[in-house]
Design a protein around this motif. Structure first.
Motif, PDB file in Angstrom:
ATOM      1  N   ARG A 199       0.839  -1.213   0.000  1.00 29.44           N
ATOM      2  CA  ARG A 199       0.000   0.000   0.000  1.00 29.44           C
ATOM      3  C   ARG A 199       0.869   1.256   0.000  1.00 29.44           C
ATOM      4  O   ARG A 199       0.564   2.235  -0.695  1.00 29.44           O
ATOM      5  N   SER A 200       1.926   1.241   0.771  1.00 30.57           N
ATOM      6  CA  SER A 200       2.827   2.379   0.841  1.00 30.57           C
ATOM      7  C   SER A 200       3.467   2.651  -0.525  1.00 30.57           C
ATOM      8  O   SER A 200       3.583   3.807  -0.946  1.00 30.57           O
ATOM      9  N   GLU A 201       3.864   1.600  -1.202  1.00 27.20           N
ATOM     10  CA  GLU A 201       4.459   1.759  -2.534  1.00 27.20           C
ATOM     11  C   GLU A 201       3.453   2.335  -3.518  1.00 27.20           C
ATOM     12  O   GLU A 201       3.779   3.233  -4.300  1.00 27.20           O
ATOM     13  N   LEU A 202       2.218   1.844  -3.478  1.00 31.26           N
ATOM     14  CA  LEU A 202       1.194   2.367  -4.378  1.00 31.26           C
ATOM     15  C   LEU A 202       0.890   3.834  -4.094  1.00 31.26           C
ATOM     16  O   LEU A 202       0.595   4.598  -5.015  1.00 31.26           O
ATOM     17  N   ALA A 203       0.975   4.217  -2.836  1.00 31.14           N
ATOM     18  CA  ALA A 203       0.685   5.597  -2.444  1.00 31.14           C
ATOM     19  C   ALA A 203       1.660   6.590  -3.061  1.00 31.14           C
ATOM     20  O   ALA A 203       1.352   7.775  -3.178  1.00 31.14           O
ATOM     21  N   SER A 204       2.816   6.095  -3.502  1.00 36.14           N
ATOM     22  CA  SER A 204       3.791   6.992  -4.127  1.00 36.14           C
ATOM     23  C   SER A 204       3.269   7.539  -5.445  1.00 36.14           C
ATOM     24  O   SER A 204       3.711   8.591  -5.904  1.00 36.14           O
ATOM     25  N   GLY A 205       2.334   6.801  -6.067  1.00 36.10           N
ATOM     26  CA  GLY A 205       1.743   7.256  -7.323  1.00 36.10           C
ATOM     27  C   GLY A 205       2.666   7.146  -8.518  1.00 36.10           C
ATOM     28  O   GLY A 205       2.372   7.714  -9.574  1.00 36.10           O
ATOM     29  N   THR A 206       3.751   6.426  -8.380  1.00 33.56           N
ATOM     30  CA  THR A 206       4.706   6.302  -9.489  1.00 33.56           C
ATOM     31  C   THR A 206       4.643   4.905 -10.100  1.00 33.56           C
ATOM     32  O   THR A 206       4.155   3.952  -9.481  1.00 33.56           O
ATOM     33  N   ASP A 207       5.174   4.802 -11.319  1.00 35.37           N
ATOM     34  CA  ASP A 207       5.267   3.488 -11.967  1.00 35.37           C
ATOM     35  C   ASP A 207       6.178   2.561 -11.169  1.00 35.37           C
ATOM     36  O   ASP A 207       5.905   1.371 -11.038  1.00 35.37           O
ATOM     37  N   VAL A 208       7.256   3.119 -10.627  1.00 28.40           N
ATOM     38  CA  VAL A 208       8.179   2.329  -9.821  1.00 28.40           C
ATOM     39  C   VAL A 208       7.459   1.823  -8.567  1.00 28.40           C
ATOM     40  O   VAL A 208       7.612   0.654  -8.171  1.00 28.40           O
ATOM     41  N   GLY A 209       6.653   2.671  -7.939  1.00 28.74           N
ATOM     42  CA  GLY A 209       5.888   2.268  -6.764  1.00 28.74           C
ATOM     43  C   GLY A 209       4.922   1.136  -7.092  1.00 28.74           C
ATOM     44  O   GLY A 209       4.772   0.190  -6.314  1.00 28.74           O
ATOM     45  N   TYR A 210       4.272   1.227  -8.256  1.00 30.55           N
ATOM     46  CA  TYR A 210       3.356   0.171  -8.691  1.00 30.55           C
ATOM     47  C   TYR A 210       4.113  -1.141  -8.869  1.00 30.55           C
ATOM     48  O   TYR A 210       3.668  -2.200  -8.402  1.00 30.55           O
ATOM     49  N   GLU A 211       5.251  -1.084  -9.553  1.00 33.45           N
ATOM     50  CA  GLU A 211       6.052  -2.296  -9.780  1.00 33.45           C
ATOM     51  C   GLU A 211       6.565  -2.870  -8.457  1.00 33.45           C
ATOM     52  O   GLU A 211       6.622  -4.088  -8.296  1.00 33.45           O
ATOM     53  N   ASN A 212       6.937  -2.007  -7.525  1.00 30.02           N
ATOM     54  CA  ASN A 212       7.378  -2.478  -6.212  1.00 30.02           C
ATOM     55  C   ASN A 212       6.238  -3.157  -5.456  1.00 30.02           C
ATOM     56  O   ASN A 212       6.443  -4.197  -4.812  1.00 30.02           O
ATOM     57  N   ALA A 213       5.041  -2.571  -5.519  1.00 33.94           N
ATOM     58  CA  ALA A 213       3.875  -3.165  -4.862  1.00 33.94           C
ATOM     59  C   ALA A 213       3.579  -4.541  -5.462  1.00 33.94           C
ATOM     60  O   ALA A 213       3.291  -5.499  -4.738  1.00 33.94           O
ATOM     61  N   LYS A 214       3.663  -4.623  -6.768  1.00 38.89           N
ATOM     62  CA  LYS A 214       3.443  -5.897  -7.455  1.00 38.89           C
ATOM     63  C   LYS A 214       4.469  -6.931  -7.004  1.00 38.89           C
ATOM     64  O   LYS A 214       4.124  -8.078  -6.697  1.00 38.89           O
ATOM     65  N   SER A 215       5.709  -6.532  -6.920  1.00 34.27           N
ATOM     66  CA  SER A 215       6.779  -7.432  -6.490  1.00 34.27           C
ATOM     67  C   SER A 215       6.556  -7.906  -5.051  1.00 34.27           C
ATOM     68  O   SER A 215       6.737  -9.092  -4.737  1.00 34.27           O
ATOM     69  N   ILE A 216       6.154  -6.996  -4.189  1.00 35.63           N
ATOM     70  CA  ILE A 216       5.879  -7.353  -2.793  1.00 35.63           C
ATOM     71  C   ILE A 216       4.758  -8.384  -2.732  1.00 35.63           C
ATOM     72  O   ILE A 216       4.865  -9.404  -2.044  1.00 35.63           O
ATOM     73  N   TYR A 217       3.682  -8.132  -3.476  1.00 37.92           N
ATOM     74  CA  TYR A 217       2.554  -9.052  -3.450  1.00 37.92           C
ATOM     75  C   TYR A 217       2.949 -10.425  -3.994  1.00 37.92           C
ATOM     76  O   TYR A 217       2.620 -11.457  -3.404  1.00 37.92           O
ATOM     77  N   PHE A 218       3.678 -10.451  -5.107  1.00 37.41           N
ATOM     78  CA  PHE A 218       4.108 -11.726  -5.673  1.00 37.41           C
ATOM     79  C   PHE A 218       5.018 -12.486  -4.709  1.00 37.41           C
ATOM     80  O   PHE A 218       4.943 -13.703  -4.607  1.00 37.41           O
ATOM     81  N   THR A 219       5.858 -11.776  -4.000  1.00 38.21           N
ATOM     82  CA  THR A 219       6.726 -12.413  -3.015  1.00 38.21           C
ATOM     83  C   THR A 219       5.887 -13.035  -1.893  1.00 38.21           C
ATOM     84  O   THR A 219       6.205 -14.119  -1.405  1.00 38.21           O
ATOM     85  N   MET A 220       4.815 -12.362  -1.511  1.00 33.10           N
ATOM     86  CA  MET A 220       3.942 -12.878  -0.457  1.00 33.10           C
ATOM     87  C   MET A 220       3.249 -14.176  -0.865  1.00 33.10           C
ATOM     88  O   MET A 220       3.094 -15.072  -0.043  1.00 33.10           O
ATOM     89  N   VAL A 221       2.814 -14.273  -2.121  1.00 35.29           N
ATOM     90  CA  VAL A 221       1.972 -15.401  -2.521  1.00 35.29           C
ATOM     91  C   VAL A 221       2.748 -16.578  -3.101  1.00 35.29           C
ATOM     92  O   VAL A 221       2.186 -17.655  -3.271  1.00 35.29           O
ATOM     93  N   LYS A 222       4.017 -16.399  -3.391  1.00 35.72           N
ATOM     94  CA  LYS A 222       4.753 -17.488  -4.031  1.00 35.72           C
ATOM     95  C   LYS A 222       5.191 -18.548  -3.023  1.00 35.72           C
ATOM     96  O   LYS A 222       5.323 -18.282  -1.829  1.00 35.72           O
ATOM     97  N   GLY A 223       5.410 -19.727  -3.546  1.00 37.78           N
ATOM     98  CA  GLY A 223       5.988 -20.802  -2.741  1.00 37.78           C
ATOM     99  C   GLY A 223       5.051 -21.397  -1.710  1.00 37.78           C
ATOM    100  O   GLY A 223       3.953 -20.911  -1.477  1.00 37.78           O
ATOM    101  N   GLY A 224       5.499 -22.475  -1.130  1.00 34.83           N
ATOM    102  CA  GLY A 224       4.735 -23.142  -0.089  1.00 34.83           C
ATOM    103  C   GLY A 224       4.609 -22.264   1.144  1.00 34.83           C
ATOM    104  O   GLY A 224       5.507 -21.496   1.470  1.00 34.83           O
ATOM    105  N   ARG A 225       3.510 -22.374   1.804  1.00 34.66           N
ATOM    106  CA  ARG A 225       3.203 -21.615   3.012  1.00 34.66           C
ATOM    107  C   ARG A 225       3.179 -20.100   2.787  1.00 34.66           C
ATOM    108  O   ARG A 225       3.390 -19.321   3.704  1.00 34.66           O
ATOM    109  N   GLY A 226       2.921 -19.709   1.562  1.00 34.49           N
ATOM    110  CA  GLY A 226       2.808 -18.298   1.253  1.00 34.49           C
ATOM    111  C   GLY A 226       1.411 -17.780   1.576  1.00 34.49           C
ATOM    112  O   GLY A 226       0.533 -18.517   2.043  1.00 34.49           O
ATOM    113  N   PHE A 227       1.199 -16.515   1.317  1.00 32.62           N
ATOM    114  CA  PHE A 227      -0.082 -15.884   1.618  1.00 32.62           C
ATOM    115  C   PHE A 227      -1.223 -16.527   0.841  1.00 32.62           C
ATOM    116  O   PHE A 227      -2.368 -16.496   1.269  1.00 32.62           O
TER     117      PHE A 227
END
Length: 98
Positions: free
Chosen positions: A37-65
């Motif tokens: 959420r903090s990354e998205l709040a930046s309103g930048t393309d980089v912030g969007y890509e960072n938010a996406k990366s954070i979310y993907f990191t959360m959901v990947k692999g066993g025992r993920g989100f």
């Protein structure tokens, strides 16, 4: 869906997810949601890509989100809450993979 629209939708979904996790007293995954959420709040393309990366990191692999679920002794509440959680996760996946 344009970038600004995707960002707004992701922000709204992450806000709903955050509220759900707070309500459940969740203390682990909420940090990732807050960071995205903090990354998205930046309103930048980089912030969007960072938010996406954070979310993907959360959901990947066993025992993920992706495997996180809510427990409630009331079966109806448990089913309803987990259905809503799954809908949010699916919508975020769709937004972040478009």
């Amino acid at each position: 869906m344009e970038g600004v629209e995707k960002t707004r939708e992701a922000e709204a979904l992450l806000s709903r997810l955050h509220d759900m996790l707070v309500e459940q007293g969740e203390r682990n995954w909420i940090r990732g949601v807050e960071a995205a959420r903090s990354e998205l709040a930046s309103g930048t393309d980089v912030g969007y890509e960072n938010a996406k990366s954070i979310y993907f990191t959360m959901v990947k692999g066993g025992r993920g989100f992706a495997e996180y679920n809510v427990w409630d002794d009331d079966e109806e509440i448990r089913i309803r809450t987990n259905r809503s959680l799954d809908e949010i996760r699916e919508a975020l996946w769709q937004i972040f993979t478009m």
